[in-house]
Design a protein around this motif. Structure first.
Motif, PDB file in Angstrom:
ATOM      1  N   LYS A 290       0.815  -1.222   0.000  1.00 22.75           N
ATOM      2  CA  LYS A 290       0.000   0.000   0.000  1.00 22.75           C
ATOM      3  C   LYS A 290       0.847   1.269   0.000  1.00 22.75           C
ATOM      4  O   LYS A 290       0.423   2.311  -0.501  1.00 22.75           O
ATOM      5  CB  LYS A 290      -0.970  -0.007   1.188  1.00 22.75           C
ATOM      6  N   ASN A 291       2.070   1.181   0.544  1.00 24.39           N
ATOM      7  CA  ASN A 291       2.958   2.358   0.596  1.00 24.39           C
ATOM      8  C   ASN A 291       3.980   2.381  -0.538  1.00 24.39           C
ATOM      9  O   ASN A 291       4.870   3.226  -0.532  1.00 24.39           O
ATOM     10  CB  ASN A 291       3.708   2.405   1.935  1.00 24.39           C
ATOM     11  N   HIS A 292       3.862   1.461  -1.485  1.00 15.95           N
ATOM     12  CA  HIS A 292       4.863   1.331  -2.550  1.00 15.95           C
ATOM     13  C   HIS A 292       4.292   1.865  -3.866  1.00 15.95           C
ATOM     14  O   HIS A 292       3.546   1.153  -4.555  1.00 15.95           O
ATOM     15  CB  HIS A 292       5.269  -0.138  -2.723  1.00 15.95           C
ATOM     16  N   PRO A 293       4.664   3.086  -4.275  1.00 10.47           N
ATOM     17  CA  PRO A 293       4.086   3.670  -5.485  1.00 10.47           C
ATOM     18  C   PRO A 293       4.428   2.917  -6.761  1.00 10.47           C
ATOM     19  O   PRO A 293       3.720   3.018  -7.765  1.00 10.47           O
ATOM     20  CB  PRO A 293       4.667   5.089  -5.518  1.00 10.47           C
ATOM     21  N   ASP A 294       5.510   2.105  -6.731  1.00  8.62           N
ATOM     22  CA  ASP A 294       5.920   1.368  -7.933  1.00  8.62           C
ATOM     23  C   ASP A 294       5.186   0.043  -8.082  1.00  8.62           C
ATOM     24  O   ASP A 294       5.401  -0.677  -9.059  1.00  8.62           O
ATOM     25  CB  ASP A 294       7.434   1.126  -7.902  1.00  8.62           C
ATOM     26  N   ARG A 295       4.308  -0.297  -7.129  1.00  4.25           N
ATOM     27  CA  ARG A 295       3.597  -1.581  -7.212  1.00  4.25           C
ATOM     28  C   ARG A 295       2.083  -1.386  -7.116  1.00  4.25           C
ATOM     29  O   ARG A 295       1.372  -2.216  -6.552  1.00  4.25           O
ATOM     30  CB  ARG A 295       4.100  -2.538  -6.119  1.00  4.25           C
ATOM     31  N   VAL A 296       1.606  -0.302  -7.676  1.00  7.74           N
ATOM     32  CA  VAL A 296       0.168  -0.027  -7.690  1.00  7.74           C
ATOM     33  C   VAL A 296      -0.456  -0.781  -8.867  1.00  7.74           C
ATOM     34  O   VAL A 296       0.015  -0.664  -9.998  1.00  7.74           O
ATOM     35  CB  VAL A 296      -0.100   1.486  -7.820  1.00  7.74           C
ATOM     36  N   LEU A 297      -1.501  -1.551  -8.585  1.00  3.73           N
ATOM     37  CA  LEU A 297      -2.110  -2.383  -9.631  1.00  3.73           C
ATOM     38  C   LEU A 297      -2.972  -1.563 -10.584  1.00  3.73           C
ATOM     39  O   LEU A 297      -3.518  -0.525 -10.209  1.00  3.73           O
ATOM     40  CB  LEU A 297      -2.957  -3.489  -9.000  1.00  3.73           C
ATOM     41  N   PRO A 298      -3.139  -2.058 -11.823  1.00  5.31           N
ATOM     42  CA  PRO A 298      -4.068  -1.426 -12.778  1.00  5.31           C
ATOM     43  C   PRO A 298      -5.513  -1.822 -12.472  1.00  5.31           C
ATOM     44  O   PRO A 298      -5.798  -2.379 -11.396  1.00  5.31           O
ATOM     45  CB  PRO A 298      -3.599  -1.997 -14.110  1.00  5.31           C
ATOM     46  N   ASP A 299      -6.417  -1.591 -13.420  1.00  7.17           N
ATOM     47  CA  ASP A 299      -7.822  -1.985 -13.261  1.00  7.17           C
ATOM     48  C   ASP A 299      -7.925  -3.457 -12.849  1.00  7.17           C
ATOM     49  O   ASP A 299      -7.203  -4.318 -13.383  1.00  7.17           O
ATOM     50  CB  ASP A 299      -8.572  -1.815 -14.588  1.00  7.17           C
ATOM     51  N   ARG A 300      -8.837  -3.716 -11.953  1.00  8.38           N
ATOM     52  CA  ARG A 300      -9.053  -5.091 -11.469  1.00  8.38           C
ATOM     53  C   ARG A 300      -9.283  -6.062 -12.629  1.00  8.38           C
ATOM     54  O   ARG A 300      -8.805  -7.198 -12.602  1.00  8.38           O
ATOM     55  CB  ARG A 300     -10.262  -5.054 -10.535  1.00  8.38           C
ATOM     56  N   GLN A 301     -10.002  -5.620 -13.661  1.00  9.28           N
ATOM     57  CA  GLN A 301     -10.403  -6.504 -14.754  1.00  9.28           C
ATOM     58  C   GLN A 301      -9.208  -7.039 -15.556  1.00  9.28           C
ATOM     59  O   GLN A 301      -9.312  -8.081 -16.204  1.00  9.28           O
ATOM     60  CB  GLN A 301     -11.362  -5.778 -15.711  1.00  9.28           C
ATOM     61  N   VAL A 302      -8.079  -6.333 -15.505  1.00 11.63           N
ATOM     62  CA  VAL A 302      -6.928  -6.787 -16.301  1.00 11.63           C
ATOM     63  C   VAL A 302      -5.902  -7.558 -15.479  1.00 11.63           C
ATOM     64  O   VAL A 302      -4.914  -8.047 -16.017  1.00 11.63           O
ATOM     65  CB  VAL A 302      -6.237  -5.605 -17.044  1.00 11.63           C
ATOM     66  N   VAL A 303      -6.144  -7.664 -14.162  1.00 10.40           N
ATOM     67  CA  VAL A 303      -5.209  -8.427 -13.317  1.00 10.40           C
ATOM     68  C   VAL A 303      -5.651  -9.894 -13.339  1.00 10.40           C
ATOM     69  O   VAL A 303      -6.344 -10.386 -12.452  1.00 10.40           O
ATOM     70  CB  VAL A 303      -5.153  -7.864 -11.883  1.00 10.40           C
ATOM     71  N   THR A 304      -5.245 -10.588 -14.392  1.00  5.70           N
ATOM     72  CA  THR A 304      -5.654 -11.981 -14.618  1.00  5.70           C
ATOM     73  C   THR A 304      -4.473 -12.913 -14.352  1.00  5.70           C
ATOM     74  O   THR A 304      -3.335 -12.479 -14.174  1.00  5.70           O
ATOM     75  CB  THR A 304      -6.155 -12.146 -16.064  1.00  5.70           C
ATOM     76  N   MET A 305      -4.743 -14.223 -14.344  1.00  4.40           N
ATOM     77  CA  MET A 305      -3.736 -15.197 -13.926  1.00  4.40           C
ATOM     78  C   MET A 305      -2.532 -15.279 -14.862  1.00  4.40           C
ATOM     79  O   MET A 305      -1.532 -15.908 -14.527  1.00  4.40           O
ATOM     80  CB  MET A 305      -4.375 -16.587 -13.776  1.00  4.40           C
ATOM     81  N   ASP A 306      -2.612 -14.659 -16.043  1.00  3.14           N
ATOM     82  CA  ASP A 306      -1.440 -14.670 -16.914  1.00  3.14           C
ATOM     83  C   ASP A 306      -0.461 -13.534 -16.585  1.00  3.14           C
ATOM     84  O   ASP A 306       0.615 -13.452 -17.169  1.00  3.14           O
ATOM     85  CB  ASP A 306      -1.839 -14.616 -18.391  1.00  3.14           C
ATOM     86  N   LYS A 307      -0.821 -12.656 -15.643  1.00  4.23           N
ATOM     87  CA  LYS A 307       0.126 -11.627 -15.191  1.00  4.23           C
ATOM     88  C   LYS A 307       1.321 -12.332 -14.534  1.00  4.23           C
ATOM     89  O   LYS A 307       1.127 -13.302 -13.772  1.00  4.23           O
ATOM     90  CB  LYS A 307      -0.528 -10.672 -14.183  1.00  4.23           C
ATOM     91  N   PRO A 308       2.544 -11.861 -14.779  1.00  2.00           N
ATOM     92  CA  PRO A 308       3.723 -12.596 -14.280  1.00  2.00           C
ATOM     93  C   PRO A 308       3.684 -12.924 -12.789  1.00  2.00           C
ATOM     94  O   PRO A 308       4.001 -14.051 -12.387  1.00  2.00           O
ATOM     95  CB  PRO A 308       4.875 -11.647 -14.625  1.00  2.00           C
ATOM     96  N   PHE A 309       3.267 -11.968 -11.931  1.00  2.00           N
ATOM     97  CA  PHE A 309       3.319 -12.261 -10.485  1.00  2.00           C
ATOM     98  C   PHE A 309       2.308 -13.328 -10.087  1.00  2.00           C
ATOM     99  O   PHE A 309       2.546 -14.129  -9.181  1.00  2.00           O
ATOM    100  CB  PHE A 309       3.161 -10.973  -9.658  1.00  2.00           C
ATOM    101  N   LEU A 310       1.165 -13.388 -10.798  1.00  2.00           N
ATOM    102  CA  LEU A 310       0.152 -14.392 -10.484  1.00  2.00           C
ATOM    103  C   LEU A 310       0.517 -15.751 -11.079  1.00  2.00           C
ATOM    104  O   LEU A 310       0.290 -16.799 -10.460  1.00  2.00           O
ATOM    105  CB  LEU A 310      -1.215 -13.945 -10.984  1.00  2.00           C
ATOM    106  N   ASN A 311       1.078 -15.749 -12.280  1.00  2.00           N
ATOM    107  CA  ASN A 311       1.466 -17.015 -12.890  1.00  2.00           C
ATOM    108  C   ASN A 311       2.599 -17.666 -12.106  1.00  2.00           C
ATOM    109  O   ASN A 311       2.618 -18.891 -11.902  1.00  2.00           O
ATOM    110  CB  ASN A 311       1.857 -16.803 -14.350  1.00  2.00           C
ATOM    111  N   ALA A 312       3.527 -16.852 -11.607  1.00  2.00           N
ATOM    112  CA  ALA A 312       4.625 -17.388 -10.785  1.00  2.00           C
ATOM    113  C   ALA A 312       4.084 -18.010  -9.501  1.00  2.00           C
ATOM    114  O   ALA A 312       4.544 -19.074  -9.059  1.00  2.00           O
ATOM    115  CB  ALA A 312       5.618 -16.271 -10.462  1.00  2.00           C
ATOM    116  N   TYR A 313       3.105 -17.361  -8.916  1.00  2.00           N
ATOM    117  CA  TYR A 313       2.446 -17.852  -7.685  1.00  2.00           C
ATOM    118  C   TYR A 313       1.795 -19.208  -7.933  1.00  2.00           C
ATOM    119  O   TYR A 313       1.950 -20.147  -7.138  1.00  2.00           O
ATOM    120  CB  TYR A 313       1.476 -16.768  -7.244  1.00  2.00           C
ATOM    121  N   SER A 314       1.083 -19.335  -9.047  1.00  2.00           N
ATOM    122  CA  SER A 314       0.410 -20.591  -9.387  1.00  2.00           C
ATOM    123  C   SER A 314       1.436 -21.711  -9.589  1.00  2.00           C
ATOM    124  O   SER A 314       1.286 -22.822  -9.052  1.00  2.00           O
ATOM    125  CB  SER A 314      -0.417 -20.386 -10.661  1.00  2.00           C
TER     126      SER A 314
END
Length: 535
Positions: A290-314
């Motif tokens: 929440k305090n990191h300006p470089d890690r602010v997410l885009p629109d919820r609708q585009v944060v899908t499982m093919d995003k690198p951070f989510l695919n790595a998690y899976s």
């Protein structure tokens, strides 16, 4: 039980007192068991929650999550979990929903392997709702559950071979305000666990199943160790072999993804799987950074499982689980079927591509929120599994090690005014439903629960905090948000109709949304202030 247990039972206060309609659920024996659990384990919960706060302070001050150096030996060790019961070895498709009577019957009858009855994210824990939910699950386990619709006379009953039942209890952060111990509300998780386990373990084992649980919102392996102690106590109390209780842990917080081996190890007698709780995980990513300006997410609708951070998690979840003999469950498809053929074809296509990604990553199964999507999701896993019942043979050993950098990578994508306004309407409608006693709500073609509403409000909070620009160059400020909220309430009134709007609690929900989104500090969970408004 001994005299100490009986005396501790009298230290439990119920407010309001038990009504005749709920004496079967809150029997004296069940309350005596609950009081023994509370006496032994409740006072450890505040310490676990305090550790969450301490860790978050490090992130707020610029720190980044990483694997723990002090538990390297667990990650490097050669160990596996105790084992998986027969009826949990094929979990290719699971359906989730609150423990409402008609829902329980339909979900257990659906073309799925498992129904997760949810006292957490898709449930608004009114006192009557909690108690009725426990009764509904007992009736389902006893195979006596029926339901008749009072409006059209339609009758519902269980089929011959219902799905396996798993109970998701509330997270450690939630209390049960109607049951006090030494004047304080008890942990909701202990209340849900105690009643479900005590009332049902014998019949579940007789049915060839067992007392199975989903554990939500864990953030650290010490929390898993607490649950291990709770399970051992319950098993000993009931005279059951250690490891009879089986748990699936949702990896739905960013800190927990760095402790998956440790969580499996802490619960190794009782755990059978980890699950990618993707929506809460996205919410947790926002909270953690929440305090990191470089890690602010885009629109919820585009944060899908093919995003690198989510695919790595899976992929990391699959690799970690399978190395330890545990199953790796995929996440929720929140879509619901559409009556419009063209829109429905689009929904089914989305389901196929989402579930194909999970199946190809090696997941053993996945979730849907609606029975109408069960066949489509199941087909994907049927094709991937072939003759197998799970993918425990998929080791992902050839993968390059997944690093902390990948797991916390910033996510590309636009922030749009349209996306922000959509989030406002979704969050307000969900909050209104939740404070009215309904935690599982179809909104704009998606089955919304607390996790998806959390993303909606937390995203905007973070955009305001960091003064982010939208794609149309407008800067997100508290005043701009308030203006959008006011305008979207007019839109909502038109969409819902005057009567429904006026009979609901939409103004109260908007006020809560405004407070949550413009506060100096990001509120941990919207369900905490929301719970104050529930009966």
């Amino acid at each position: 039980m001994g005299t100490n247990s009986v005396s501790s039972r009298h230290a439990l206060q119920l407010e309001p007192e038990i009504t005749k309609s709920h004496t079967d659920v809150l029997s004296e024996d069940a309350l005596t068991f609950l009081s023994a659990l509370v006496e032994k384990f409740a006072d450890r919960v505040p310490g676990l929650l305090a550790e969450r706060v301490k860790r978050q302070e490090k992130f707020d001050n610029g720190g980044l999550p990483d694997f723990l150096p002090e538990t390297q030996s667990i990650r490097d060790g050669d160990w596996t979990i105790k084992g998986i019961p027969q009826d949990l070895q094929d979990r290719r498709l699971e359906i989730t929903g609150p423990p409402e009577r008609k829902m329980v019957i339909n979900a257990l009858n659906a073309n799925v392997k498992v129904f997760m009855a949810d006292f957490e994210d898709s449930f608004s824990p009114t006192w009557d709702g909690v108690l009725d939910g426990q009764r509904n699950l007992t009736d389902a386990i006893n195979r006596t559950i029926t339901f008749t619709n009072s409006q059209n006379g339609k009758h519902y009953q269980l089929n011959e071979d219902p799905a396996v039942l798993i109970c998701r209890v509330r997270g450690l952060h939630l209390t049960e305000k109607h049951v006090l111990w030494q004047g304080k509300p008890i942990p909701g998780s202990l209340f849900d666990f105690a009643l479900y386990f005590y009332r049902n373990h014998k019949q579940l084992l007789e049915n060839g199943s067992g007392p199975y649980f989903y554990l939500p919102k864990l953030q650290a392996y010490q929390e898993a160790a607490w649950w291990s102690d709770v399970f051992s106590f319950a098993e000993d109390h009931a005279g059951l072999e250690r490891g009879t209780i089986k748990a699936t842990v949702l990896i739905e917080t960013l800190p927990a993804v760095f402790e998956m081996n440790e969580i499996l190890h802490a619960l190794k007698d009782n755990i059978v799987a980890l699950n990618c709780g993707r929506w809460d995980y996205i919410f947790s990513y926002i909270k953690t950074f929440k305090n990191h300006p470089d890690r602010v997410l885009p629109d919820r609708q585009v944060v899908t499982m093919d995003k690198p951070f989510l695919n790595a998690y899976s992929r990391l979840l699959v690799k970690t689980c399978h190395k330890r003999g545990a199953m790796a469950m995929g996440g929720m498809a929140a879509f619901i079927p559409s009556k419009d053929p063209e829109k429905n074809a689009w929904v089914l296509d989305k389901i196929k591509s989402d579930k194909s990604l999970e199946a190809n990553n090696g997941h053993d199964g996945t979730w849907v929120a609606h029975p109408g999507l069960a066949d489509t999701a199941k087909e994907v896993f049927d094709a991937a599994l072939g003759e197998r019942i799970n993918q425990l043979d998929v080791s992902r050993d050839e993968d390059a090690p997944i690093t902390a950098v990948e797991l916390i990578a910033p996510s590309e994508g636009e922030r749009t005014e349209e996306g922000m306004r959509h989030n406002i309407r979704v969050a307000v409608q969900y909050i209104e439903a939740w404070i009215s006693g309904n935690g599982c709500v179809p909104i704009y073609g998606l089955m919304e629960d607390a996790a998806t509403a959390e993303i909606s409000r937390a995203s905007i909070w973070q955009w305001i905090k960091h003064g982010k620009a939208l794609s149309n160059d407008k800067i997100v400020t508290a005043d701009f948000f308030r203006q959008c909220l006011e305008e979207e309430m007019v839109v909502l009134k038109q969409e819902l109709g005057e009567e429904k709007y006026n009979n609901g609690r939409y103004e109260q929900a908007a006020s809560m949304m405004e407070s949550l989104t413009t506060s100096d500090d990001l509120t941990d969970f919207l369900t905490l202030p929301g719970y104050e408004l529930l009966d």
